[in-house]
Design a protein around this motif. Structure first.
Motif, PDB file in Angstrom:
ATOM      1  N   ILE A   1       0.839  -1.205   0.000  1.00 22.37           N
ATOM      2  CA  ILE A   1       0.000   0.000   0.000  1.00 22.37           C
ATOM      3  C   ILE A   1       0.872   1.253   0.000  1.00 22.37           C
ATOM      4  CG2 ILE A   1      -1.650   1.338   1.375  1.00 22.37           C
ATOM      5  CD1 ILE A   1      -2.821  -1.316   2.335  1.00 22.37           C
ATOM      6  N   ALA A   2       1.946   1.223   0.794  1.00 21.72           N
ATOM      7  CA  ALA A   2       2.823   2.392   0.903  1.00 21.72           C
ATOM      8  C   ALA A   2       3.542   2.694  -0.399  1.00 21.72           C
ATOM      9  CB  ALA A   2       3.839   2.167   2.025  1.00 21.72           C
ATOM     10  N   ASP A   3       3.807   1.648  -1.194  1.00 21.97           N
ATOM     11  CA  ASP A   3       4.529   1.839  -2.454  1.00 21.97           C
ATOM     12  C   ASP A   3       3.643   2.408  -3.561  1.00 21.97           C
ATOM     13  OD1 ASP A   3       6.880   0.992  -1.386  1.00 21.97           O
ATOM     14  OD2 ASP A   3       6.738  -1.065  -2.110  1.00 21.97           O
ATOM     15  N   GLU A   4       2.326   2.384  -3.350  1.00 23.88           N
ATOM     16  CA  GLU A   4       1.393   2.869  -4.361  1.00 23.88           C
ATOM     17  C   GLU A   4       0.627   4.076  -3.799  1.00 23.88           C
ATOM     18  OE1 GLU A   4      -0.990  -0.575  -4.969  1.00 23.88           O
ATOM     19  OE2 GLU A   4       0.678  -1.787  -5.723  1.00 23.88           O
ATOM     20  N   GLU A   5      -0.346   4.530  -4.528  1.00 22.25           N
ATOM     21  CA  GLU A   5      -1.177   5.598  -3.994  1.00 22.25           C
ATOM     22  C   GLU A   5      -1.996   5.041  -2.829  1.00 22.25           C
ATOM     23  OE1 GLU A   5      -4.827   8.599  -5.288  1.00 22.25           O
ATOM     24  OE2 GLU A   5      -3.929   7.273  -6.775  1.00 22.25           O
ATOM     25  N   VAL A   6      -1.933   5.720  -1.692  1.00 22.32           N
ATOM     26  CA  VAL A   6      -2.597   5.232  -0.487  1.00 22.32           C
ATOM     27  C   VAL A   6      -4.078   5.608  -0.554  1.00 22.32           C
ATOM     28  CG1 VAL A   6      -2.590   5.239   2.024  1.00 22.32           C
ATOM     29  CG2 VAL A   6      -0.450   5.547   0.784  1.00 22.32           C
ATOM     30  N   THR A   7      -4.899   4.660  -1.019  1.00 24.45           N
ATOM     31  CA  THR A   7      -6.330   4.927  -1.182  1.00 24.45           C
ATOM     32  C   THR A   7      -7.125   4.491   0.032  1.00 24.45           C
ATOM     33  OG1 THR A   7      -6.772   2.764  -2.171  1.00 24.45           O
ATOM     34  CG2 THR A   7      -6.095   4.534  -3.671  1.00 24.45           C
ATOM     35  N   ASP A   8      -8.285   5.115   0.224  1.00 16.68           N
ATOM     36  CA  ASP A   8      -9.170   4.727   1.328  1.00 16.68           C
ATOM     37  C   ASP A   8      -9.558   3.261   1.240  1.00 16.68           C
ATOM     38  OD1 ASP A   8      -9.019   7.341   1.997  1.00 16.68           O
ATOM     39  OD2 ASP A   8     -11.188   7.700   2.077  1.00 16.68           O
ATOM     40  N   SER A   9      -9.862   2.783   0.043  1.00 18.27           N
ATOM     41  CA  SER A   9     -10.353   1.408  -0.113  1.00 18.27           C
ATOM     42  C   SER A   9      -9.266   0.395   0.256  1.00 18.27           C
ATOM     43  CB  SER A   9     -10.833   1.169  -1.544  1.00 18.27           C
ATOM     44  OG  SER A   9      -9.787   1.413  -2.472  1.00 18.27           O
ATOM     45  N   ALA A  10      -8.008   0.671  -0.134  1.00 19.27           N
ATOM     46  CA  ALA A  10      -6.916  -0.255   0.196  1.00 19.27           C
ATOM     47  C   ALA A  10      -6.683  -0.294   1.704  1.00 19.27           C
ATOM     48  CB  ALA A  10      -5.633   0.157  -0.528  1.00 19.27           C
TER      49      ALA A  10
ATOM     50  N   VAL B   1       0.474   5.789   5.468  1.00 16.71           N
ATOM     51  CA  VAL B   1      -0.485   4.690   5.655  1.00 16.71           C
ATOM     52  C   VAL B   1      -1.129   4.795   7.038  1.00 16.71           C
ATOM     53  CG1 VAL B   1      -0.752   2.190   5.856  1.00 16.71           C
ATOM     54  CG2 VAL B   1       0.701   3.143   4.049  1.00 16.71           C
ATOM     55  N   LYS B   2      -0.322   5.076   8.058  1.00 16.23           N
ATOM     56  CA  LYS B   2      -0.856   5.190   9.425  1.00 16.23           C
ATOM     57  C   LYS B   2      -1.847   6.345   9.524  1.00 16.23           C
ATOM     58  CE  LYS B   2       3.198   3.267  11.794  1.00 16.23           C
ATOM     59  NZ  LYS B   2       4.351   3.575  12.665  1.00 16.23           N
ATOM     60  N   GLU B   3      -1.495   7.485   8.913  1.00 16.03           N
ATOM     61  CA  GLU B   3      -2.401   8.631   8.929  1.00 16.03           C
ATOM     62  C   GLU B   3      -3.721   8.295   8.226  1.00 16.03           C
ATOM     63  OE1 GLU B   3      -0.335  11.912   7.192  1.00 16.03           O
ATOM     64  OE2 GLU B   3       1.269  11.875   8.694  1.00 16.03           O
ATOM     65  N   LYS B   4      -3.605   7.610   7.105  1.00 14.89           N
ATOM     66  CA  LYS B   4      -4.803   7.234   6.354  1.00 14.89           C
ATOM     67  C   LYS B   4      -5.664   6.258   7.161  1.00 14.89           C
ATOM     68  CE  LYS B   4      -5.597   8.240   2.552  1.00 14.89           C
ATOM     69  NZ  LYS B   4      -6.421   9.336   1.959  1.00 14.89           N
ATOM     70  N   MET B   5      -5.003   5.356   7.920  1.00  9.77           N
ATOM     71  CA  MET B   5      -5.754   4.425   8.763  1.00  9.77           C
ATOM     72  C   MET B   5      -6.591   5.175   9.792  1.00  9.77           C
ATOM     73  SD  MET B   5      -2.762   1.525   9.255  1.00  9.77           S
ATOM     74  CE  MET B   5      -3.348   1.014  10.839  1.00  9.77           C
ATOM     75  N   VAL B   6      -5.997   6.201  10.403  1.00  8.33           N
ATOM     76  CA  VAL B   6      -6.728   7.006  11.390  1.00  8.33           C
ATOM     77  C   VAL B   6      -7.911   7.714  10.733  1.00  8.33           C
ATOM     78  CG1 VAL B   6      -6.577   8.980  12.953  1.00  8.33           C
ATOM     79  CG2 VAL B   6      -4.688   7.324  12.842  1.00  8.33           C
ATOM     80  N   GLU B   7      -7.671   8.265   9.529  1.00  9.85           N
ATOM     81  CA  GLU B   7      -8.739   8.962   8.817  1.00  9.85           C
ATOM     82  C   GLU B   7      -9.886   8.015   8.473  1.00  9.85           C
ATOM     83  OE1 GLU B   7      -7.200  10.896   5.362  1.00  9.85           O
ATOM     84  OE2 GLU B   7      -5.661  11.991   6.464  1.00  9.85           O
ATOM     85  N   VAL B   8      -9.522   6.845   7.942  1.00 14.23           N
ATOM     86  CA  VAL B   8     -10.553   5.883   7.526  1.00 14.23           C
ATOM     87  C   VAL B   8     -11.353   5.399   8.715  1.00 14.23           C
ATOM     88  CG1 VAL B   8     -10.931   3.572   6.571  1.00 14.23           C
ATOM     89  CG2 VAL B   8      -9.379   5.177   5.408  1.00 14.23           C
ATOM     90  N   GLU B   9     -10.674   5.106   9.816  1.00 16.37           N
ATOM     91  CA  GLU B   9     -11.384   4.651  11.020  1.00 16.37           C
ATOM     92  C   GLU B   9     -12.317   5.739  11.540  1.00 16.37           C
ATOM     93  OE1 GLU B   9      -7.965   3.373  13.389  1.00 16.37           O
ATOM     94  OE2 GLU B   9      -8.789   1.356  13.371  1.00 16.37           O
ATOM     95  N   ALA B  10     -11.879   7.013  11.451  1.00  9.19           N
ATOM     96  CA  ALA B  10     -12.729   8.108  11.881  1.00  9.19           C
ATOM     97  C   ALA B  10     -13.964   8.241  10.996  1.00  9.19           C
ATOM     98  CB  ALA B  10     -11.926   9.406  11.886  1.00  9.19           C
ATOM     99  N   LYS B  11     -13.768   8.104   9.685  1.00 10.89           N
ATOM    100  CA  LYS B  11     -14.890   8.181   8.748  1.00 10.89           C
ATOM    101  C   LYS B  11     -15.898   7.063   8.987  1.00 10.89           C
ATOM    102  CE  LYS B  11     -12.376  10.185   4.794  1.00 10.89           C
ATOM    103  NZ  LYS B  11     -11.870   9.889   3.447  1.00 10.89           N
ATOM    104  N   ASP B  12     -15.361   5.860   9.198  1.00 10.03           N
ATOM    105  CA  ASP B  12     -16.232   4.691   9.285  1.00 10.03           C
ATOM    106  C   ASP B  12     -16.908   4.572  10.650  1.00 10.03           C
ATOM    107  OD1 ASP B  12     -15.393   4.159   6.771  1.00 10.03           O
ATOM    108  OD2 ASP B  12     -14.127   2.459   7.270  1.00 10.03           O
TER     109      ASP B  12
END
Length: 416
Positions: free
Chosen positions: A355-364, A405-416
């Motif tokens: 995931i880190a090597d590519e664009e870090v998307t919400d779905s991934a 990736v960690k930042e995105k995880m926090v964002e996704v968990e907050a959204k969900d």
């Protein structure tokens, strides 16, 4: 390390429990000594709750008289088949055994036991640092009996055997695992003659049950630097008997001027990296370390040469995941949620990096969080430990991507 005199021992062993042991021994007319790990740990200033006492006479008779002296608050357990007894009193445990000499049959680690002297008992001990004894009789209270210079070995931080190491290890091959375990736990080195004997007698380990081997191996895995013990096991051929899947990683192949890294040494580095992040204070963190040890075991089977890409190890994580169950079954490790936990981490340890090597998307990120479940933090610890490149630019890039990736995880968990 403390330098202890007889007066020091008198003070350190001045508690009521030791005084009562000495008084009981004097009343029975028996020589009595506190021995082994308790004495060693007094020098090393390490806490030690379990007290081993050797009596020149009947250990059971001594334990019964000692428990009677302490009264109803003492709990006595007698093991007549082994000639030992334990007394539990106010959170302390004292084990009594009569001094003995031992002889072994080559096909078994169970000795033929006879009554003996203190000297006989010290001769049968595994290592010099565990062969020291301190007298508890009033006339000689606090006197150290150290026939094999265990104090010197403690000062020099050395593990060595009291007698011929070939005989010591051949008689009871489990002592080879204990040798490596003590060296790893204490940060000691194994004396050269003793180390050479480990290699000469490695094949004898095959008569030891997997349960006993894995008990010692888990203690090595829980040490501050487990790689030290694993490297000793590897250098003495013991690891190849226990975990050939790990020793198979010690290969470097070159083709067209391109070589892949040594995955054995990489694994040792990952294990130590993780050990600094996740102290093995409980069962859970111990099995996180097992995941680190086994995370790349699928690489030998998946290794391929590609004229464009060079060496590849595609799907080594999934191959490794499938190997875990067989390894756990063979080693008599628990075939429960802990095994499934290691399977999961080994199978998923490439996902955050991908995931880190590519664009870090919400779905991934959402799929990663769902698949990892409650083990997501441990997975990220393992993935961070897996970064062992010596290229600082590459390391900085990977770690920066991991933070995304960690930042995105926090964002996704907050959204969900």
């Amino acid at each position: 390390m403390k330098h202890l005199s007889q007066q020091d021992f008198k003070q350190l062993l001045s508690g009521k429990i030791f005084q009562n042991i000495g008084l009981t021994a004097d009343e029975l007319g028996m020589e009595c000594y506190v021995v082994g790990g308790y004495v060693r740990d007094l020098f090393l200033e390490r806490p030690s709750k379990d007290i081993d006492v050797v009596v020149v006479g009947s250990g059971i008779e001594m334990a019964e008289a000692f428990a009677k002296r302490l009264g109803k608050s003492a709990h006595l357990s007698v093991y007549r088949n082994f000639g030992t007894a334990q007394v539990h009193w106010k959170g302390q445990e004292v084990e009594f055994v009569g001094a003995r000499r031992e002889s072994y049959d080559r096909g078994s680690r169970k000795p033929v036991v006879e009554d003996g002297t203190l000297e006989d008992d010290q001769n049968r001990r595994d290592f010099t640092i565990n062969a020291m004894a301190v007298c508890l009789n009033e006339e000689r209270y606090g006197e150290l009996v150290d026939p094999f210079d265990g104090v010197r070995d403690l000062e020099e931080r050395v593990i060595s055997t009291p007698l011929d190491p070939d005989i010591t290890f051949s008689d009871d091959p489990l002592r080879m695992m204990r040798c490596v375990r003590f060296a790893t736990q204490l940060g000691f080195v194994i004396e050269q003659e003793t180390f050479d004997a480990l290699r000469r007698n490695a094949d004898r380990l095959k008569i030891i049950s997997q349960e006993r081997i894995i008990d010692e191996l888990n203690k090595i895995m829980a040490a501050p630097y487990p790689s030290r013990g694993l490297l000793d096991l590897y250098s003495t051929d013991l690891l190849d008997i226990i975990l050939p899947e790990v020793t198979a990683l010690d290969v470097v192949e070159t083709r067209g001027g391109r070589a892949h890294k040594n995955n054995f040494h990489h694994t040792m580095e990952v294990l130590d990296n993780l050990s600094h992040e996740a102290i093995a204070t409980d069962d859970h963190k111990l099995f996180l370390r097992w995941a680190a040890l086994l995370h790349d075991i699928g690489k030998p089977k998946s290794k391929r040469w590609d004229n464009t890409l060079g060496w590849t190890f595609h799907n080594h994580n999934y191959l490794g995941e499938k190997m875990i169950k067989g390894i756990f079954r063979r080693l008599k490790l628990p075939m429960d949620e802990r095994m499934k936990y290691v399977e999961k981490l080994v199978g998923m340890h490439m996902r955050p990096q991908a995931i880190a090597d590519e664009e870090v998307t919400d779905s991934a990120v959402r799929r990663l969080l769902f698949d990892a479940g409650n083990d997501i933090d441990d997975l990220m610890l393992l993935c961070n430990a897996d970064i062992t490149s010596k290229n600082p630019v590459k390391v900085a890039r990977i770690k920066q991507n991991f933070e995304l990736v960690k930042e995105k995880m926090v964002e996704v968990e907050a959204k969900d």
